[in-house]
Design a protein around this motif. Structure first.
Motif, PDB file in Angstrom:
ATOM      1  N   SER A 134      -1.172  26.012  34.387  1.00  0.00           N
ATOM      2  CA  SER A 134      -0.122  25.319  34.024  1.00  0.00           C
ATOM      3  C   SER A 134       0.492  25.025  35.317  1.00  0.00           C
ATOM      4  O   SER A 134       0.494  26.000  36.274  1.00  0.00           O
ATOM      5  CB  SER A 134       0.834  25.924  33.105  1.00  0.00           C
ATOM      6  OG  SER A 134      -0.053  26.372  31.827  1.00  0.00           O
ATOM      7  N   THR A 174      -1.274  23.831  29.508  1.00  0.00           N
ATOM      8  CA  THR A 174      -0.414  22.902  29.859  1.00  0.00           C
ATOM      9  C   THR A 174      -0.624  21.472  29.048  1.00  0.00           C
ATOM     10  O   THR A 174      -1.932  21.052  28.992  1.00  0.00           O
ATOM     11  CB  THR A 174      -0.498  22.395  31.388  1.00  0.00           C
ATOM     12  OG1 THR A 174       0.605  21.625  31.687  1.00  0.00           O
ATOM     13  CG2 THR A 174      -1.518  21.756  31.874  1.00  0.00           C
ATOM     14  N   PRO A 175       0.255  20.484  28.757  1.00  0.00           N
ATOM     15  CA  PRO A 175       0.128  19.384  28.392  1.00  0.00           C
ATOM     16  C   PRO A 175       0.011  18.307  29.434  1.00  0.00           C
ATOM     17  O   PRO A 175       0.090  18.915  30.650  1.00  0.00           O
ATOM     18  CB  PRO A 175       1.456  19.060  27.558  1.00  0.00           C
ATOM     19  CG  PRO A 175       2.248  20.047  27.763  1.00  0.00           C
ATOM     20  CD  PRO A 175       1.776  21.048  28.779  1.00  0.00           C
ATOM     21  N   ARG A 177       0.909  15.173  31.451  1.00  0.00           N
ATOM     22  CA  ARG A 177       2.132  14.159  31.728  1.00  0.00           C
ATOM     23  C   ARG A 177       2.317  13.019  30.734  1.00  0.00           C
ATOM     24  O   ARG A 177       1.561  12.370  30.561  1.00  0.00           O
ATOM     25  CB  ARG A 177       2.338  13.723  33.228  1.00  0.00           C
ATOM     26  CG  ARG A 177       3.596  13.052  33.519  1.00  0.00           C
ATOM     27  CD  ARG A 177       3.829  12.833  34.814  1.00  0.00           C
ATOM     28  NE  ARG A 177       5.211  12.206  35.264  1.00  0.00           N
ATOM     29  CZ  ARG A 177       5.324  10.883  35.270  1.00  0.00           C
ATOM     30  NH1 ARG A 177       4.542   9.848  34.851  1.00  0.00           N
ATOM     31  NH2 ARG A 177       6.600  10.385  35.438  1.00  0.00           N
ATOM     32  N   ASP A 181       4.628  16.435  26.032  1.00  0.00           N
ATOM     33  CA  ASP A 181       5.031  17.331  27.140  1.00  0.00           C
ATOM     34  C   ASP A 181       6.476  17.400  27.147  1.00  0.00           C
ATOM     35  O   ASP A 181       7.277  17.798  28.056  1.00  0.00           O
ATOM     36  CB  ASP A 181       4.649  17.154  28.440  1.00  0.00           C
ATOM     37  CG  ASP A 181       4.896  15.665  29.024  1.00  0.00           C
ATOM     38  OD1 ASP A 181       5.334  14.586  28.189  1.00  0.00           O
ATOM     39  OD2 ASP A 181       4.854  15.564  30.166  1.00  0.00           O
ATOM     40  N   GLY A 190       4.515  17.836  31.864  1.00  0.00           N
ATOM     41  CA  GLY A 190       3.227  17.723  31.751  1.00  0.00           C
ATOM     42  C   GLY A 190       2.697  17.449  33.114  1.00  0.00           C
ATOM     43  O   GLY A 190       3.410  17.292  34.188  1.00  0.00           O
ATOM     44  N   ASN A 336      -0.388  18.821  20.856  1.00  0.00           N
ATOM     45  CA  ASN A 336       0.493  20.060  21.070  1.00  0.00           C
ATOM     46  C   ASN A 336       0.584  20.815  19.867  1.00  0.00           C
ATOM     47  O   ASN A 336       1.416  20.664  19.070  1.00  0.00           O
ATOM     48  CB  ASN A 336       1.642  19.626  21.751  1.00  0.00           C
ATOM     49  CG  ASN A 336       2.236  20.964  22.413  1.00  0.00           C
ATOM     50  OD1 ASN A 336       2.530  21.908  21.786  1.00  0.00           O
ATOM     51  ND2 ASN A 336       3.354  20.771  23.522  1.00  0.00           N
TER      52      ASN A 336
END
Length: 372
Positions: A134, A174-175, A177, A181, A190, A336
Protein backbone atom coordinates in the motif's frame (compact mmCIF):
# COMPACT_ATOMS: atom_id res chain seq x y z
CA UNK A 1 -9.07 -22.62 -31.56
CA UNK A 2 -12.43 -23.24 -29.89
CA UNK A 3 -13.51 -20.96 -27.08
CA UNK A 4 -13.22 -22.61 -23.65
CA UNK A 5 -16.32 -23.76 -21.83
CA UNK A 6 -17.24 -21.30 -19.08
CA UNK A 7 -19.01 -21.99 -15.82
CA UNK A 8 -20.30 -19.78 -13.03
CA UNK A 9 -17.93 -19.61 -10.08
CA UNK A 10 -18.91 -17.97 -6.80
CA UNK A 11 -16.18 -15.92 -5.11
CA UNK A 12 -16.65 -14.59 -1.57
CA UNK A 13 -14.56 -11.45 -0.98
CA UNK A 14 -13.51 -10.10 2.41
CA UNK A 15 -10.80 -7.77 3.70
CA UNK A 16 -9.86 -5.81 6.82
CA UNK A 17 -11.36 -8.23 9.32
CA UNK A 18 -8.93 -7.03 12.01
CA UNK A 19 -9.24 -10.09 14.30
CA UNK A 20 -12.99 -10.42 13.74
CA UNK A 21 -14.50 -13.68 12.48
CA UNK A 22 -17.64 -12.84 10.55
CA UNK A 23 -20.20 -15.22 9.09
CA UNK A 24 -19.28 -16.25 5.55
CA UNK A 25 -21.80 -17.16 2.85
CA UNK A 26 -21.24 -20.33 0.83
CA UNK A 27 -19.06 -20.14 -2.27
CA UNK A 28 -16.36 -21.84 -4.30
CA UNK A 29 -13.45 -19.47 -3.62
CA UNK A 30 -12.68 -17.23 -0.64
CA UNK A 31 -10.48 -14.15 -1.07
CA UNK A 32 -9.10 -12.19 1.90
CA UNK A 33 -7.44 -8.93 0.79
CA UNK A 34 -5.39 -8.23 3.92
CA UNK A 35 -5.44 -6.75 7.41
CA UNK A 36 -6.19 -10.08 9.00
CA UNK A 37 -5.19 -8.64 12.38
CA UNK A 38 -4.60 -5.40 14.25
CA UNK A 39 -0.87 -5.82 14.92
CA UNK A 40 0.08 -9.20 13.50
CA UNK A 41 0.91 -11.06 16.71
CA UNK A 42 1.18 -14.85 16.64
CA UNK A 43 -1.95 -15.22 18.76
CA UNK A 44 -3.93 -12.87 16.50
CA UNK A 45 -2.81 -14.67 13.36
CA UNK A 46 -3.43 -18.09 14.91
CA UNK A 47 -7.07 -17.27 15.59
CA UNK A 48 -7.61 -15.81 12.13
CA UNK A 49 -5.90 -18.69 10.32
CA UNK A 50 -7.92 -21.22 12.33
CA UNK A 51 -11.11 -19.42 11.28
CA UNK A 52 -10.08 -19.33 7.62
CA UNK A 53 -9.00 -22.97 7.62
CA UNK A 54 -12.40 -23.95 8.99
CA UNK A 55 -14.24 -22.14 6.20
CA UNK A 56 -15.62 -24.52 3.57
CA UNK A 57 -14.23 -23.30 0.23
CA UNK A 58 -12.31 -25.18 -2.43
CA UNK A 59 -9.70 -22.45 -2.61
CA UNK A 60 -8.78 -19.73 -0.12
CA UNK A 61 -6.56 -16.93 -1.36
CA UNK A 62 -5.02 -14.70 1.30
CA UNK A 63 -2.71 -11.70 1.28
CA UNK A 64 -1.45 -9.58 4.16
CA UNK A 65 -2.14 -5.91 4.82
CA UNK A 66 -0.35 -3.03 6.49
CA UNK A 67 -1.59 -4.04 9.96
CA UNK A 68 -0.14 -7.56 9.67
CA UNK A 69 3.25 -6.21 10.68
CA UNK A 70 5.02 -9.46 11.56
CA UNK A 71 4.50 -10.79 8.02
CA UNK A 72 6.79 -8.03 6.70
CA UNK A 73 10.09 -9.36 8.04
CA UNK A 74 12.23 -6.36 7.07
CA UNK A 75 9.76 -3.88 8.52
CA UNK A 76 9.41 -5.85 11.76
CA UNK A 77 13.16 -6.18 12.19
CA UNK A 78 13.37 -2.38 12.33
CA UNK A 79 10.09 -1.36 13.94
CA UNK A 80 8.94 -4.42 15.87
CA UNK A 81 9.58 -2.86 19.30
CA UNK A 82 7.03 -0.13 18.53
CA UNK A 83 4.35 -2.81 18.41
CA UNK A 84 5.48 -5.63 20.71
CA UNK A 85 8.16 -4.15 22.96
CA UNK A 86 7.25 -6.32 25.96
CA UNK A 87 6.55 -9.46 23.97
CA UNK A 88 8.59 -9.67 20.73
CA UNK A 89 7.07 -11.88 18.06
CA UNK A 90 8.76 -14.26 15.62
CA UNK A 91 8.07 -13.27 12.00
CA UNK A 92 9.12 -16.75 10.87
CA UNK A 93 6.60 -18.45 13.14
CA UNK A 94 3.88 -15.98 12.19
CA UNK A 95 4.54 -16.48 8.48
CA UNK A 96 4.55 -20.27 8.83
CA UNK A 97 0.94 -20.17 10.01
CA UNK A 98 -0.01 -19.17 6.48
CA UNK A 99 2.65 -20.82 4.34
CA UNK A 100 2.27 -24.22 6.02
CA UNK A 101 -1.51 -24.26 5.79
CA UNK A 102 -2.83 -27.05 3.55
CA UNK A 103 -5.93 -25.08 2.56
CA UNK A 104 -4.71 -21.47 2.23
CA UNK A 105 -2.92 -20.03 -0.80
CA UNK A 106 -0.83 -17.19 0.63
CA UNK A 107 0.45 -14.71 -1.95
CA UNK A 108 3.03 -12.01 -1.39
CA UNK A 109 3.46 -10.07 -4.62
CA UNK A 110 3.24 -13.34 -6.50
CA UNK A 111 0.92 -15.32 -8.71
CA UNK A 112 -0.61 -18.78 -8.73
CA UNK A 113 -2.83 -20.78 -11.04
CA UNK A 114 -5.78 -22.38 -9.26
CA UNK A 115 -7.69 -25.39 -10.54
CA UNK A 116 -10.86 -26.30 -8.63
CA UNK A 117 -10.96 -30.09 -8.36
CA UNK A 118 -13.99 -31.00 -6.25
CA UNK A 119 -16.46 -33.28 -8.07
CA UNK A 120 -19.26 -31.10 -6.72
CA UNK A 121 -17.62 -27.81 -7.72
CA UNK A 122 -17.51 -25.82 -10.95
CA UNK A 123 -14.23 -27.41 -12.19
CA UNK A 124 -12.93 -24.00 -13.23
CA UNK A 125 -9.41 -22.60 -13.37
CA UNK A 126 -7.93 -19.12 -13.09
CA UNK A 127 -4.68 -17.25 -12.53
CA UNK A 128 -4.56 -14.94 -9.50
CA UNK A 129 -1.96 -12.36 -8.50
CA UNK A 130 -1.85 -11.14 -4.88
CA UNK A 131 0.12 -8.38 -3.16
CA UNK A 132 0.06 -6.82 0.34
CA UNK A 133 1.57 -3.44 -0.55
CA UNK A 134 0.00 0.00 0.00
CA UNK A 135 1.16 3.62 -0.46
CA UNK A 136 2.99 4.92 2.60
CA UNK A 137 0.85 6.42 5.36
CA UNK A 138 2.03 6.34 8.95
CA UNK A 139 4.23 3.64 10.48
CA UNK A 140 2.86 0.37 9.14
CA UNK A 141 4.06 -2.61 7.13
CA UNK A 142 4.24 -3.34 3.40
CA UNK A 143 4.43 0.32 2.39
CA UNK A 144 5.95 1.93 -0.69
CA UNK A 145 6.41 5.55 -1.69
CA UNK A 146 3.90 6.96 -4.14
CA UNK A 147 3.54 10.63 -5.14
CA UNK A 148 0.48 12.51 -3.91
CA UNK A 149 0.41 14.36 -7.24
CA UNK A 150 0.07 12.02 -10.21
CA UNK A 151 0.76 14.66 -12.88
CA UNK A 152 4.22 13.24 -13.50
CA UNK A 153 4.03 9.63 -14.67
CA UNK A 154 7.77 9.24 -14.22
CA UNK A 155 7.34 9.55 -10.45
CA UNK A 156 5.00 6.58 -10.17
CA UNK A 157 6.24 3.38 -8.49
CA UNK A 158 6.93 0.41 -10.76
CA UNK A 159 6.02 -2.51 -8.50
CA UNK A 160 2.65 -3.13 -10.19
CA UNK A 161 4.31 -3.72 -13.55
CA UNK A 162 4.99 -7.28 -12.37
CA UNK A 163 1.31 -8.28 -12.45
CA UNK A 164 1.11 -10.98 -15.16
CA UNK A 165 -0.86 -9.88 -18.20
CA UNK A 166 -2.81 -13.14 -18.16
CA UNK A 167 -4.04 -12.72 -14.58
CA UNK A 168 -7.79 -13.34 -14.26
CA UNK A 169 -8.02 -12.02 -10.70
CA UNK A 170 -5.83 -9.39 -9.02
CA UNK A 171 -5.89 -9.10 -5.22
CA UNK A 172 -4.20 -6.09 -3.63
CA UNK A 173 -4.54 -4.54 -0.22
CA UNK A 174 -4.61 -1.02 -1.63
CA UNK A 175 -7.31 0.10 -4.02
CA UNK A 176 -6.43 1.66 -7.34
CA UNK A 177 -6.88 5.41 -7.61
CA UNK A 178 -10.50 6.61 -8.07
CA UNK A 179 -11.94 3.10 -7.76
CA UNK A 180 -13.44 2.18 -4.38
CA UNK A 181 -10.79 4.31 -2.68
CA UNK A 182 -12.74 7.33 -1.42
CA UNK A 183 -12.85 8.16 2.27
CA UNK A 184 -15.83 9.70 4.02
CA UNK A 185 -14.00 13.00 3.62
CA UNK A 186 -14.31 12.45 -0.16
CA UNK A 187 -10.58 12.05 -0.66
CA UNK A 188 -9.23 9.59 -3.24
CA UNK A 189 -6.49 7.55 -1.59
CA UNK A 190 -5.79 4.75 -4.07
CA UNK A 191 -2.71 4.15 -6.18
CA UNK A 192 -2.52 5.59 -9.70
CA UNK A 193 0.22 3.15 -10.69
CA UNK A 194 -2.09 0.28 -9.81
CA UNK A 195 -4.93 1.80 -11.86
CA UNK A 196 -2.63 1.98 -14.85
CA UNK A 197 -1.53 -1.62 -14.32
CA UNK A 198 -5.17 -2.71 -14.24
CA UNK A 199 -5.72 -0.95 -17.59
CA UNK A 200 -2.95 -3.06 -19.07
CA UNK A 201 -3.91 -6.37 -17.43
CA UNK A 202 -7.70 -5.88 -17.41
CA UNK A 203 -8.51 -8.82 -15.11
CA UNK A 204 -12.07 -9.99 -14.66
CA UNK A 205 -11.94 -9.17 -10.97
CA UNK A 206 -9.77 -6.83 -8.86
CA UNK A 207 -10.26 -7.24 -5.11
CA UNK A 208 -8.90 -4.82 -2.51
CA UNK A 209 -9.60 -3.35 0.93
CA UNK A 210 -7.54 -0.98 3.13
CA UNK A 211 -9.88 2.02 2.77
CA UNK A 212 -12.83 0.97 4.92
CA UNK A 213 -15.01 3.82 3.66
CA UNK A 214 -14.52 2.66 0.07
CA UNK A 215 -16.31 -0.64 0.56
CA UNK A 216 -18.37 -1.49 -2.50
CA UNK A 217 -17.92 -2.43 -6.15
CA UNK A 218 -17.59 -0.81 -9.56
CA UNK A 219 -17.58 -2.08 -13.12
CA UNK A 220 -14.87 -0.28 -15.04
CA UNK A 221 -15.05 -0.27 -18.85
CA UNK A 222 -11.59 0.45 -20.20
CA UNK A 223 -11.15 2.60 -23.30
CA UNK A 224 -9.03 0.51 -25.66
CA UNK A 225 -9.68 2.71 -28.70
CA UNK A 226 -8.35 6.04 -27.45
CA UNK A 227 -5.05 6.85 -29.20
CA UNK A 228 -4.28 10.15 -27.47
CA UNK A 229 -4.99 9.67 -23.75
CA UNK A 230 -3.09 7.01 -21.87
CA UNK A 231 -4.91 4.56 -19.58
CA UNK A 232 -8.30 5.97 -20.57
CA UNK A 233 -11.62 4.70 -19.21
CA UNK A 234 -14.95 4.74 -21.03
CA UNK A 235 -17.29 4.51 -18.07
CA UNK A 236 -17.65 3.39 -14.47
CA UNK A 237 -20.86 1.86 -13.14
CA UNK A 238 -21.24 1.83 -9.38
CA UNK A 239 -22.79 -1.28 -7.82
CA UNK A 240 -25.93 -0.97 -5.74
CA UNK A 241 -25.75 -3.42 -2.84
CA UNK A 242 -28.86 -5.63 -2.78
CA UNK A 243 -27.95 -6.62 0.78
CA UNK A 244 -27.86 -3.10 2.21
CA UNK A 245 -30.09 -2.79 5.26
CA UNK A 246 -31.61 -6.26 4.93
CA UNK A 247 -30.80 -9.95 5.22
CA UNK A 248 -30.07 -10.48 1.52
CA UNK A 249 -26.66 -11.41 0.19
CA UNK A 250 -24.39 -8.60 -1.03
CA UNK A 251 -24.14 -10.08 -4.51
CA UNK A 252 -22.34 -8.76 -7.57
CA UNK A 253 -23.61 -10.71 -10.57
CA UNK A 254 -21.28 -10.63 -13.59
CA UNK A 255 -22.88 -13.57 -15.42
CA UNK A 256 -25.68 -11.65 -17.12
CA UNK A 257 -28.50 -13.17 -15.11
CA UNK A 258 -29.31 -9.97 -13.23
CA UNK A 259 -27.68 -7.36 -15.42
CA UNK A 260 -25.16 -7.01 -18.24
CA UNK A 261 -22.60 -9.79 -18.48
CA UNK A 262 -19.01 -8.75 -17.81
CA UNK A 263 -17.33 -7.75 -21.06
CA UNK A 264 -14.21 -9.79 -20.48
CA UNK A 265 -13.39 -13.06 -22.23
CA UNK A 266 -10.10 -13.58 -20.37
CA UNK A 267 -8.19 -13.61 -23.65
CA UNK A 268 -4.43 -13.67 -23.49
CA UNK A 269 -1.57 -13.92 -25.94
CA UNK A 270 -0.01 -16.64 -23.85
CA UNK A 271 -1.69 -19.62 -22.27
CA UNK A 272 -1.50 -20.26 -18.57
CA UNK A 273 0.84 -22.96 -17.37
CA UNK A 274 -0.95 -26.23 -16.59
CA UNK A 275 -1.62 -26.66 -12.86
CA UNK A 276 0.51 -29.14 -11.00
CA UNK A 277 2.72 -29.53 -7.90
CA UNK A 278 4.27 -26.35 -6.58
CA UNK A 279 7.77 -25.56 -7.79
CA UNK A 280 8.55 -24.42 -4.24
CA UNK A 281 7.33 -27.61 -2.56
CA UNK A 282 4.13 -26.26 -1.02
CA UNK A 283 1.44 -28.90 -0.56
CA UNK A 284 -1.62 -28.18 -2.68
CA UNK A 285 -5.01 -28.20 -0.97
CA UNK A 286 -7.08 -31.37 -1.07
CA UNK A 287 -9.77 -29.88 -3.29
CA UNK A 288 -7.74 -27.65 -5.61
CA UNK A 289 -4.51 -27.87 -7.57
CA UNK A 290 -2.22 -24.85 -7.27
CA UNK A 291 0.75 -23.84 -9.37
CA UNK A 292 2.91 -21.09 -7.89
CA UNK A 293 4.97 -18.89 -10.18
CA UNK A 294 8.48 -18.72 -8.80
CA UNK A 295 9.32 -15.66 -10.86
CA UNK A 296 6.78 -12.97 -11.67
CA UNK A 297 8.27 -11.15 -14.63
CA UNK A 298 8.07 -7.52 -15.65
CA UNK A 299 4.99 -7.15 -17.82
CA UNK A 300 6.01 -3.81 -19.32
CA UNK A 301 7.95 -4.52 -22.50
CA UNK A 302 6.53 -1.87 -24.82
CA UNK A 303 8.24 1.50 -25.29
CA UNK A 304 7.41 4.23 -22.78
CA UNK A 305 5.82 6.36 -25.49
CA UNK A 306 3.17 3.76 -26.28
CA UNK A 307 2.44 2.08 -22.95
CA UNK A 308 -1.15 2.72 -21.96
CA UNK A 309 -2.38 3.86 -25.38
CA UNK A 310 -5.18 2.11 -27.24
CA UNK A 311 -6.16 2.03 -30.90
CA UNK A 312 -5.22 -0.50 -33.54
CA UNK A 313 -3.48 -3.35 -31.71
CA UNK A 314 -1.07 -3.76 -34.66
CA UNK A 315 -0.03 -0.12 -34.68
CA UNK A 316 3.31 1.01 -33.27
CA UNK A 317 1.41 3.94 -31.75
CA UNK A 318 -0.49 1.76 -29.29
CA UNK A 319 0.35 -0.53 -26.38
CA UNK A 320 0.67 -3.61 -28.54
CA UNK A 321 1.69 -5.94 -25.72
CA UNK A 322 -1.37 -5.05 -23.63
CA UNK A 323 -3.83 -5.13 -26.56
CA UNK A 324 -2.74 -7.69 -29.15
CA UNK A 325 -4.89 -10.81 -28.83
CA UNK A 326 -6.50 -9.35 -25.71
CA UNK A 327 -9.15 -6.97 -27.03
CA UNK A 328 -11.85 -9.11 -25.44
CA UNK A 329 -10.64 -7.96 -22.03
CA UNK A 330 -12.62 -4.74 -21.92
CA UNK A 331 -14.13 -4.59 -18.44
CA UNK A 332 -12.99 -5.20 -14.87
CA UNK A 333 -15.09 -5.46 -11.74
CA UNK A 334 -13.34 -3.72 -8.83
CA UNK A 335 -14.40 -4.82 -5.33
CA UNK A 336 -13.39 -3.20 -2.05
CA UNK A 337 -14.38 -5.91 0.43
CA UNK A 338 -13.56 -4.17 3.72
CA UNK A 339 -15.48 -5.88 6.53
CA UNK A 340 -14.67 -3.37 9.28
CA UNK A 341 -17.09 -0.49 8.85
CA UNK A 342 -16.31 1.61 11.92
CA UNK A 343 -13.03 3.34 12.72
CA UNK A 344 -10.80 3.12 15.76
CA UNK A 345 -11.68 3.79 18.61
CA UNK A 346 -15.08 2.44 17.41
CA UNK A 347 -17.28 4.80 19.38
CA UNK A 348 -20.56 3.02 20.08
CA UNK A 349 -19.04 -0.38 19.26
CA UNK A 350 -17.61 -2.01 16.19
CA UNK A 351 -19.73 -2.06 13.04
CA UNK A 352 -19.28 -4.47 10.14
CA UNK A 353 -20.04 -4.77 6.44
CA UNK A 354 -21.20 -7.98 4.82
CA UNK A 355 -18.84 -10.04 2.65
CA UNK A 356 -19.25 -9.23 -1.03
CA UNK A 357 -20.14 -12.24 -3.17
CA UNK A 358 -19.19 -12.23 -6.86
CA UNK A 359 -20.63 -14.58 -9.47
CA UNK A 360 -18.38 -14.70 -12.53
CA UNK A 361 -17.80 -17.03 -15.47
CA UNK A 362 -14.41 -18.77 -15.48
CA UNK A 363 -13.06 -21.39 -17.91
CA UNK A 364 -13.61 -25.07 -17.19
CA UNK A 365 -10.46 -27.16 -17.15
CA UNK A 366 -10.26 -30.38 -19.15
CA UNK A 367 -8.43 -33.63 -18.43
CA UNK A 368 -6.17 -33.01 -21.44
CA UNK A 369 -5.17 -29.51 -20.27
CA UNK A 370 -1.95 -30.86 -18.74
CA UNK A 371 -3.19 -32.36 -15.48
CA UNK A 372 -0.74 -34.41 -13.48
Amino acid sequence: MASPELRRTRIVCISDTHNCTVSLPAGDVLIHAGDLTNQGSFSELSRTVKWLEGAQFEAKIVIAGNHDVTLDEDFYAEYGPYFHNQNPQSPAQCLSLLTSSSSITYLRHSAATIRLMSPDGPHTTFKVFGSPYSPRYGLWAFYYDAPANVSSLSDLPTLWESIPLDADIVVTHTPSRTHCDETDERRATGCEALRQALWRVRPKLAVCGHIHDGRGAERVMWDLDCQNVKYAEKRVVRWEDPGAGNKKMSLVDLTGRKGPRLANDGGSTKSAEPPGPSAEGEAPSKSAQITFESDVVDARAAGSSTVGLGGDAASVRCDGEALSGRMGRRETCVVNAAIMKSRYPHVGGKAFNKPIVVDVYLPVWKEDDGAC
